[in-house]
Design a protein around this motif. Structure first.
Motif, PDB file in Angstrom:
ATOM      1  N   ARG A 218     -35.731  54.305  94.379  1.00 56.50           N
ATOM      2  CA  ARG A 218     -35.046  54.541  93.105  1.00 56.50           C
ATOM      3  C   ARG A 218     -35.556  55.797  92.397  1.00 56.50           C
ATOM      4  N   ALA A 219     -36.753  56.256  92.760  1.00 63.23           N
ATOM      5  CA  ALA A 219     -37.301  57.471  92.149  1.00 63.23           C
ATOM      6  C   ALA A 219     -36.747  58.739  92.773  1.00 63.23           C
ATOM      7  N   LYS A 220     -36.014  58.608  93.900  1.00 65.19           N
ATOM      8  CA  LYS A 220     -35.471  59.777  94.584  1.00 65.19           C
ATOM      9  C   LYS A 220     -34.077  60.106  94.074  1.00 65.19           C
ATOM     10  N   PRO A 221     -33.681  61.371  94.136  1.00 62.84           N
ATOM     11  CA  PRO A 221     -32.324  61.743  93.734  1.00 62.84           C
ATOM     12  C   PRO A 221     -31.291  60.952  94.538  1.00 62.84           C
ATOM     13  N   GLY A 222     -30.369  60.319  93.828  1.00 64.29           N
ATOM     14  CA  GLY A 222     -29.343  59.516  94.476  1.00 64.29           C
ATOM     15  C   GLY A 222     -29.721  58.063  94.627  1.00 64.29           C
ATOM     16  N   GLY A 223     -30.983  57.732  94.440  1.00 66.77           N
ATOM     17  CA  GLY A 223     -31.413  56.356  94.617  1.00 66.77           C
ATOM     18  C   GLY A 223     -31.511  55.547  93.348  1.00 66.77           C
ATOM     19  N   GLU A 224     -31.416  56.238  92.207  1.00 66.96           N
ATOM     20  CA  GLU A 224     -31.660  55.561  90.935  1.00 66.96           C
ATOM     21  C   GLU A 224     -30.639  54.463  90.636  1.00 66.96           C
ATOM     22  N   ASP A 225     -29.422  54.630  91.106  1.00 64.84           N
ATOM     23  CA  ASP A 225     -28.375  53.648  90.830  1.00 64.84           C
ATOM     24  C   ASP A 225     -28.001  52.816  92.053  1.00 64.84           C
ATOM     25  N   MET A 226     -28.741  52.963  93.144  1.00 61.33           N
ATOM     26  CA  MET A 226     -28.417  52.217  94.359  1.00 61.33           C
ATOM     27  C   MET A 226     -28.787  50.747  94.175  1.00 61.33           C
ATOM     28  N   ALA A 227     -27.851  49.847  94.490  1.00 62.86           N
ATOM     29  CA  ALA A 227     -28.086  48.413  94.330  1.00 62.86           C
ATOM     30  C   ALA A 227     -29.010  47.914  95.432  1.00 62.86           C
ATOM     31  N   VAL A 228     -30.162  47.367  95.048  1.00 67.82           N
ATOM     32  CA  VAL A 228     -31.125  46.836  96.005  1.00 67.82           C
ATOM     33  C   VAL A 228     -31.514  45.426  95.571  1.00 67.82           C
ATOM     34  N   SER A 229     -31.319  44.458  96.457  1.00 62.76           N
ATOM     35  CA  SER A 229     -31.747  43.093  96.211  1.00 62.76           C
ATOM     36  C   SER A 229     -33.124  42.898  96.821  1.00 62.76           C
ATOM     37  N   ILE A 230     -34.064  42.396  96.037  1.00 64.35           N
ATOM     38  CA  ILE A 230     -35.428  42.187  96.506  1.00 64.35           C
ATOM     39  C   ILE A 230     -35.524  40.833  97.189  1.00 64.35           C
ATOM     40  N   GLY A 231     -35.992  40.836  98.436  1.00 64.61           N
ATOM     41  CA  GLY A 231     -36.141  39.584  99.164  1.00 64.61           C
ATOM     42  C   GLY A 231     -36.151  39.804 100.663  1.00 64.61           C
ATOM     43  N   ASP A 232     -36.177  38.708 101.401  1.00 66.34           N
ATOM     44  CA  ASP A 232     -36.197  38.700 102.859  1.00 66.34           C
ATOM     45  C   ASP A 232     -34.776  38.891 103.368  1.00 66.34           C
ATOM     46  N   PHE A 233     -34.569  39.860 104.258  1.00 68.16           N
ATOM     47  CA  PHE A 233     -33.199  40.113 104.715  1.00 68.16           C
ATOM     48  C   PHE A 233     -32.668  39.025 105.639  1.00 68.16           C
ATOM     49  N   ALA A 234     -33.486  38.029 105.963  1.00 72.26           N
ATOM     50  CA  ALA A 234     -32.970  36.896 106.736  1.00 72.26           C
ATOM     51  C   ALA A 234     -32.053  36.017 105.897  1.00 72.26           C
ATOM     52  N   ASP A 235     -32.252  36.013 104.578  1.00 74.50           N
ATOM     53  CA  ASP A 235     -31.445  35.106 103.758  1.00 74.50           C
ATOM     54  C   ASP A 235     -31.058  35.647 102.381  1.00 74.50           C
ATOM     55  N   THR A 236     -31.486  36.841 102.026  1.00 74.63           N
ATOM     56  CA  THR A 236     -31.146  37.403 100.724  1.00 74.63           C
ATOM     57  C   THR A 236     -29.750  38.019 100.761  1.00 74.63           C
ATOM     58  N   ARG A 237     -28.966  37.763  99.715  1.00 77.51           N
ATOM     59  CA  ARG A 237     -27.594  38.265  99.660  1.00 77.51           C
ATOM     60  C   ARG A 237     -27.471  39.440  98.704  1.00 77.51           C
ATOM     61  N   VAL A 238     -26.547  40.326  99.026  1.00 71.86           N
ATOM     62  CA  VAL A 238     -26.116  41.398  98.141  1.00 71.86           C
ATOM     63  C   VAL A 238     -24.689  41.063  97.727  1.00 71.86           C
ATOM     64  N   PRO A 239     -24.338  41.193  96.450  1.00 67.83           N
ATOM     65  CA  PRO A 239     -22.977  40.849  96.024  1.00 67.83           C
ATOM     66  C   PRO A 239     -21.924  41.682  96.750  1.00 67.83           C
ATOM     67  N   GLY A 240     -20.802  41.047  97.042  1.00 64.54           N
ATOM     68  CA  GLY A 240     -19.672  41.743  97.640  1.00 64.54           C
ATOM     69  C   GLY A 240     -19.641  41.624  99.151  1.00 64.54           C
ATOM     70  N   THR A 241     -18.666  42.297  99.741  1.00 65.00           N
ATOM     71  CA  THR A 241     -18.528  42.349 101.195  1.00 65.00           C
ATOM     72  C   THR A 241     -18.579  43.798 101.649  1.00 65.00           C
ATOM     73  N   PHE A 242     -18.842  43.982 102.943  1.00 65.82           N
ATOM     74  CA  PHE A 242     -19.133  45.307 103.479  1.00 65.82           C
ATOM     75  C   PHE A 242     -18.439  45.486 104.827  1.00 65.82           C
TER      76      PHE A 242
END
Length: 224
Positions: A58-82
């Motif tokens: 988030r401190a890098k240019p372009g990263g400040e508004d990137m949606a990041v969910s904190i957690g284990d990628f085995a079961d953590t969800r990000v809103p929406g579909t991709f």
């Protein structure tokens, strides 16, 4: 992994697979791939276990508004579909049980819209380098750094050992992994409702063979 030409080629492939849709990176880290992919016009979100690494992103240019969910990628969800989910550079092996790796594939499938793809880049286990009765493969040598992997073929556990020497002092650290075969990943994908679309030796699309040291595999979610 940070060589500009490798990053560029990786982003080329991922952007092509994402098309006009969104992408989610499992283990987004500090944005090695996510930031240049977003710069290509692909909206990128991510999952990251480490708050510190997400903070660097988030401190890098372009990263400040990137949606990041904190957690284990085995079961953590990000809103929406991709249209694209991806998991790169052996990171699937950070899940140290088969159960967690299966859950990761199901989580990826749940994020995908019909026709979307899940991409995994991972090494092929180096068991052919191990003589009978031994368990160790060395993979880095130098006057101040060396490293080796210790394999347990009964459990598919792999522990990487790293030794660094500085100012006359040595530091030893270890990282646990669970190695996984291409055919096993295909079965995990099948359990998640995905089917194999492509498998290459590298990001240049060279054919995967019995001598390949790693693979880039693409599974797709069938269209409705």
């Amino acid at each position: 992994m940070f060589r500009p030409e490798l990053v560029e080629r990786t982003v080329d492939v991922l952007a092509s697979l994402a098309g006009e849709g969104r992408a989610v990176e499992f283990g987004i880290g500090t944005g090695r791939i996510a930031l240049p992919l977003a710069a290509r016009g692909v909206p990128v979100a991510g999952i990251e276990l480490s708050r510190a690494m997400a903070g660097r992103l988030r401190a890098k240019p372009g990263g400040e508004d990137m949606a990041v969910s904190i957690g284990d990628f085995a079961d953590t969800r990000v809103p929406g579909t991709f249209s694209l989910a991806y998991l790169l550079f052996n990171t699937v092996m950070n899940l140290t049980t088969q159960e967690a790796q299966v859950a990761c594939f199901r989580n990826a499938a749940d994020h995908l819209s019909p026709g979307g793809c899940f991409v995994v880049e991972v090494m092929v286990p180096e068991l052919r380098k191990i003589p009978a009765g031994q368990t160790v493969v060395h993979f880095a040598f130098g006057p101040r750094h060396w490293a080796w992997s210790d394999y347990d073929v009964a459990t598919q556990a792999q522990v990487c050992h790293y030794v660094d020497v500085a100012d006359g002092r040595g530091e030893h650290r270890t990282t646990p992994f669970r190695y996984v075969w291409p055919a096993e990943l295909d079965l995990m994908a099948q359990l998640a409702g995905l089917r194999l679309r492509s498998r290459w030796q590298d990001w240049d699309g060279r054919p995967f063979t019995s001598d390949s040291a790693k693979h880039v595999s693409v599974w797709e979610k069938p269209a409705a």
